[in-house]
Design a protein around this motif. Structure first.
Motif, PDB file in Angstrom:
ATOM      1  N   ALA A 158       0.834  -1.205   0.000  1.00 33.42           N
ATOM      2  CA  ALA A 158       0.000   0.000   0.000  1.00 33.42           C
ATOM      3  C   ALA A 158       0.866   1.252   0.000  1.00 33.42           C
ATOM      4  CB  ALA A 158      -0.926  -0.004   1.217  1.00 33.42           C
ATOM      5  N   GLY A 159       1.957   1.224   0.765  1.00 30.78           N
ATOM      6  CA  GLY A 159       2.875   2.356   0.776  1.00 30.78           C
ATOM      7  C   GLY A 159       3.558   2.546  -0.562  1.00 30.78           C
ATOM      8  N   ALA A 160       3.961   1.440  -1.173  1.00 33.26           N
ATOM      9  CA  ALA A 160       4.602   1.508  -2.488  1.00 33.26           C
ATOM     10  C   ALA A 160       3.652   2.115  -3.512  1.00 33.26           C
ATOM     11  CB  ALA A 160       5.037   0.112  -2.929  1.00 33.26           C
ATOM     12  N   PHE A 161       2.385   1.734  -3.456  1.00 35.50           N
ATOM     13  CA  PHE A 161       1.399   2.263  -4.391  1.00 35.50           C
ATOM     14  C   PHE A 161       1.267   3.775  -4.247  1.00 35.50           C
ATOM     15  CE2 PHE A 161      -3.009   3.529  -5.301  1.00 35.50           C
ATOM     16  CZ  PHE A 161      -3.098   3.140  -6.632  1.00 35.50           C
ATOM     17  N   GLU A 162       1.259   4.258  -3.004  1.00 34.83           N
ATOM     18  CA  GLU A 162       1.137   5.697  -2.783  1.00 34.83           C
ATOM     19  C   GLU A 162       2.339   6.440  -3.363  1.00 34.83           C
ATOM     20  OE1 GLU A 162      -1.479   7.386  -1.700  1.00 34.83           O
ATOM     21  OE2 GLU A 162      -2.499   5.451  -1.673  1.00 34.83           O
ATOM     22  N   ALA A 188       4.330   9.820  -7.828  1.00 38.10           N
ATOM     23  CA  ALA A 188       5.314  10.034  -8.884  1.00 38.10           C
ATOM     24  C   ALA A 188       4.694   9.974 -10.278  1.00 38.10           C
ATOM     25  CB  ALA A 188       6.426   8.993  -8.770  1.00 38.10           C
ATOM     26  N   GLY A 189       3.378   9.774 -10.323  1.00 39.99           N
ATOM     27  CA  GLY A 189       2.689   9.717 -11.615  1.00 39.99           C
ATOM     28  C   GLY A 189       2.936   8.432 -12.381  1.00 39.99           C
ATOM     29  N   LYS A 190       3.287   7.360 -11.662  1.00 40.47           N
ATOM     30  CA  LYS A 190       3.588   6.089 -12.318  1.00 40.47           C
ATOM     31  C   LYS A 190       2.346   5.201 -12.339  1.00 40.47           C
ATOM     32  CE  LYS A 190       7.860   7.300 -12.757  1.00 40.47           C
ATOM     33  NZ  LYS A 190       8.423   7.616 -14.087  1.00 40.47           N
ATOM     34  N   GLU A 191       1.916   4.839 -13.536  1.00 37.11           N
ATOM     35  CA  GLU A 191       0.765   3.968 -13.694  1.00 37.11           C
ATOM     36  C   GLU A 191       1.190   2.656 -14.359  1.00 37.11           C
ATOM     37  OE1 GLU A 191      -2.095   6.145 -15.932  1.00 37.11           O
ATOM     38  OE2 GLU A 191      -2.436   7.649 -14.359  1.00 37.11           O
ATOM     39  N   ASN A 192       0.310   1.685 -14.295  1.00 37.79           N
ATOM     40  CA  ASN A 192       0.546   0.385 -14.934  1.00 37.79           C
ATOM     41  C   ASN A 192       1.788  -0.320 -14.404  1.00 37.79           C
ATOM     42  OD1 ASN A 192      -1.704   0.804 -16.678  1.00 37.79           O
ATOM     43  ND2 ASN A 192      -0.406   2.110 -17.965  1.00 37.79           N
ATOM     44  N   VAL A 193       2.069  -0.107 -13.116  1.00 41.15           N
ATOM     45  CA  VAL A 193       3.150  -0.831 -12.446  1.00 41.15           C
ATOM     46  C   VAL A 193       2.544  -2.050 -11.764  1.00 41.15           C
ATOM     47  CG1 VAL A 193       4.942  -0.744 -10.665  1.00 41.15           C
ATOM     48  CG2 VAL A 193       4.507   1.262 -12.120  1.00 41.15           C
ATOM     49  N   LEU A 194       3.127  -3.206 -11.987  1.00 42.25           N
ATOM     50  CA  LEU A 194       2.612  -4.456 -11.435  1.00 42.25           C
ATOM     51  C   LEU A 194       3.142  -4.634 -10.016  1.00 42.25           C
ATOM     52  CD1 LEU A 194       0.851  -6.608 -12.841  1.00 42.25           C
ATOM     53  CD2 LEU A 194       2.951  -7.895 -13.301  1.00 42.25           C
ATOM     54  N   ILE A 195       2.238  -4.653  -9.029  1.00 41.81           N
ATOM     55  CA  ILE A 195       2.617  -4.852  -7.631  1.00 41.81           C
ATOM     56  C   ILE A 195       2.110  -6.207  -7.182  1.00 41.81           C
ATOM     57  CG2 ILE A 195       2.419  -4.013  -5.267  1.00 41.81           C
ATOM     58  CD1 ILE A 195       1.841  -1.240  -6.364  1.00 41.81           C
ATOM     59  N   GLY A 202      -4.577 -10.565   3.920  1.00 40.82           N
ATOM     60  CA  GLY A 202      -5.477  -9.889   4.841  1.00 40.82           C
ATOM     61  C   GLY A 202      -6.616  -9.229   4.080  1.00 40.82           C
ATOM     62  N   CYS A 203      -7.705  -8.924   4.795  1.00 41.86           N
ATOM     63  CA  CYS A 203      -8.871  -8.344   4.118  1.00 41.86           C
ATOM     64  C   CYS A 203      -8.555  -7.027   3.405  1.00 41.86           C
ATOM     65  CB  CYS A 203     -10.018  -8.168   5.110  1.00 41.86           C
ATOM     66  SG  CYS A 203     -10.608  -9.740   5.805  1.00 41.86           S
ATOM     67  N   PRO A 204      -7.777  -6.110   4.001  1.00 33.18           N
ATOM     68  CA  PRO A 204      -7.422  -4.901   3.250  1.00 33.18           C
ATOM     69  C   PRO A 204      -6.604  -5.216   1.998  1.00 33.18           C
ATOM     70  CG  PRO A 204      -7.055  -4.570   5.591  1.00 33.18           C
ATOM     71  CD  PRO A 204      -7.304  -6.034   5.395  1.00 33.18           C
ATOM     72  N   GLY A 205      -5.719  -6.216   2.089  1.00 34.99           N
ATOM     73  CA  GLY A 205      -4.920  -6.600   0.929  1.00 34.99           C
ATOM     74  C   GLY A 205      -5.767  -7.203  -0.170  1.00 34.99           C
ATOM     75  N   VAL A 206      -6.718  -8.043   0.201  1.00 32.46           N
ATOM     76  CA  VAL A 206      -7.615  -8.635  -0.793  1.00 32.46           C
ATOM     77  C   VAL A 206      -8.436  -7.534  -1.462  1.00 32.46           C
ATOM     78  CG1 VAL A 206      -9.553 -10.206  -1.150  1.00 32.46           C
ATOM     79  CG2 VAL A 206      -7.702 -10.866   0.393  1.00 32.46           C
ATOM     80  N   GLY A 233      -7.438  -3.123  -7.771  1.00 40.82           N
ATOM     81  CA  GLY A 233      -6.378  -2.953  -8.742  1.00 40.82           C
ATOM     82  C   GLY A 233      -5.100  -2.337  -8.209  1.00 40.82           C
ATOM     83  N   VAL A 234      -5.018  -2.123  -6.894  1.00 41.85           N
ATOM     84  CA  VAL A 234      -3.785  -1.599  -6.285  1.00 41.85           C
ATOM     85  C   VAL A 234      -2.688  -2.656  -6.347  1.00 41.85           C
ATOM     86  CG1 VAL A 234      -2.743  -0.810  -4.117  1.00 41.85           C
ATOM     87  CG2 VAL A 234      -5.024   0.000  -4.787  1.00 41.85           C
ATOM     88  N   ILE A 235      -3.054  -3.880  -6.000  1.00 40.70           N
ATOM     89  CA  ILE A 235      -2.150  -5.028  -6.044  1.00 40.70           C
ATOM     90  C   ILE A 235      -2.647  -5.964  -7.135  1.00 40.70           C
ATOM     91  CG2 ILE A 235      -1.257  -7.019  -4.749  1.00 40.70           C
ATOM     92  CD1 ILE A 235      -1.744  -5.425  -2.176  1.00 40.70           C
ATOM     93  N   GLY A 236      -1.734  -6.476  -7.942  1.00 42.11           N
ATOM     94  CA  GLY A 236      -2.141  -7.395  -9.007  1.00 42.11           C
ATOM     95  C   GLY A 236      -2.499  -8.769  -8.490  1.00 42.11           C
TER      96      GLY A 236
END
Length: 329
Positions: free
Chosen positions: A228-232, A237-244, A250-254, A260-263
């Protein structure tokens, strides 16, 4: 899951049976759910449970003090998710010498037989699944990937190493020494940064690696808070379409997978892990029986499943609907 493989009878412990649960922190939802599972099983079996936790992930000193307190209190068993898997060994050895059953939860000690048994996710398999998924998702572009590795701690506890190395193998990257991370020479790897397993750490680690190479397009994270921190950081930085990709389930991760935050993430089952651990301590207190590892493994495997809404051929997965049914936190 796995109760039959333990070959443990349902046991009601005497009121004098006591156990300890020692986790890395008491704030990470994974360990919150672990404590919940331990407390529920302890109440069911009549075991007196005391819980301890480090102040932050990596707080080894607090865990040592907790082990010593548990031995002094006459605990029959200790369940521990160790922050420093090597440094805790002497304290664990002293506890075992005092007749205490010590079960490592989630994170194998180094060496693994320093504990009586380990109840854990197959963390290498968890990493392997997200690596295979990322590799298949990228297809031909995997050969030119720019990969950021957001690890846990410079101490490199075994869970940290196993997930990282599993991911790299899944990506088709040659491992140097599989017992540590950071020594690989594949040019696709931009670098490794540590996160302490939390969102702030993930943000700072991602910022540091983006400064090294702004074209990163694949991010491995040790767990979902760091993801979640990496996504922020990527969003800022304006970076889109990065595969995480990540590990925990955990429920927040799911939910982050669903949004679409985590692939993809590999889901583990801390409630079951801790419940089985308390059950094992109750059995040990009753008749001295110690639990055995899963056949063919050095630990008792409590299961893992890949969660994604973008499945790929050749990598078994479940979707976020099923993942939500099984999640924690």
């Amino acid at each position: 899951m796995g109760s039959a493989a333990l070959a443990l009878m349902a046991t009601t412990a005497s009121a004098q049976t006591s156990a300890c649960l020692i986790t890395k922190t008491d704030t990470n939802p994974f360990f919150v759910k672990m404590k919940e599972g331990a407390e529920a099983k302890a109440a069911e079996l009549g075991v007196t449970l005391k819980s301890y936790a480090g102040r932050i992930d990596g707080d080894h000193e607090s865990q040592v003090a907790a082990v010593e307190a548990c031995v002094a209190d006459g605990a029959k068993g200790i369940l521990i998710a160790a922050s420093d898997t090597k440094a805790i060994v002497d304290s664990v050895a002293a506890a075992r010498a005092a007749g205490v059953l010590v079960i490592a939860l989630d994170t194998p000690l180094d060496p693994i037989d320093a504990a009586d048994v380990t109840f854990a996710t197959d963390n290498f398999q968890a990493g392997l699944l997200i690596g295979q998924w990322a590799n298949a998702t990228l297809g031909a572009d995997a050969a030119n990937a720019k990969i950021a590795l957001l690890d846990l701690s410079i101490a490199q506890p075994s869970v940290d190493v196993l997930r990282d190395q599993g991911f790299l193998q899944g990506m088709g990257i040659d491992l140097a020494d599989p017992n540590k991370w950071g020594d690989e020479t594949d040019p696709r790897i931009v670098g490794n940064e540590v996160t302490s397993g939390n969102e702030e750490g993930g943000l700072k680690a991602m910022e540091a690696l983006l400064a090294k190479d702004p074209d990163i397009n694949v991010v491995y994270t040790i767990n979902e808070p760091s993801a979640a921190g990496a996504f922020e950081a990527l969003k800022a930085a304006g970076k889109e379409n990065v595969l995480i990709v990540s590990v925990d389930g955990g429920c927040p991760g799911v939910q982050d997978v669903k949004d679409g935050v985590i692939g993809a993430t590999s889901q583990q089952y801390p409630l079951q892990m801790a419940a089985l651990g308390v059950e094992a301590i109750a059995q040990f207190a009753a008749d001295g029986t110690k639990p055995a590892p899963t056949e063919g493994k050095a630990f008792f495997d409590t299961g893992v499943a890949l969660i994604t809404d973008k499945p790929v051929d050749g990598v078994e997965s479940i979707d976020t609907t099923k993942g939500t049914e099984l999640c924690w936190g």
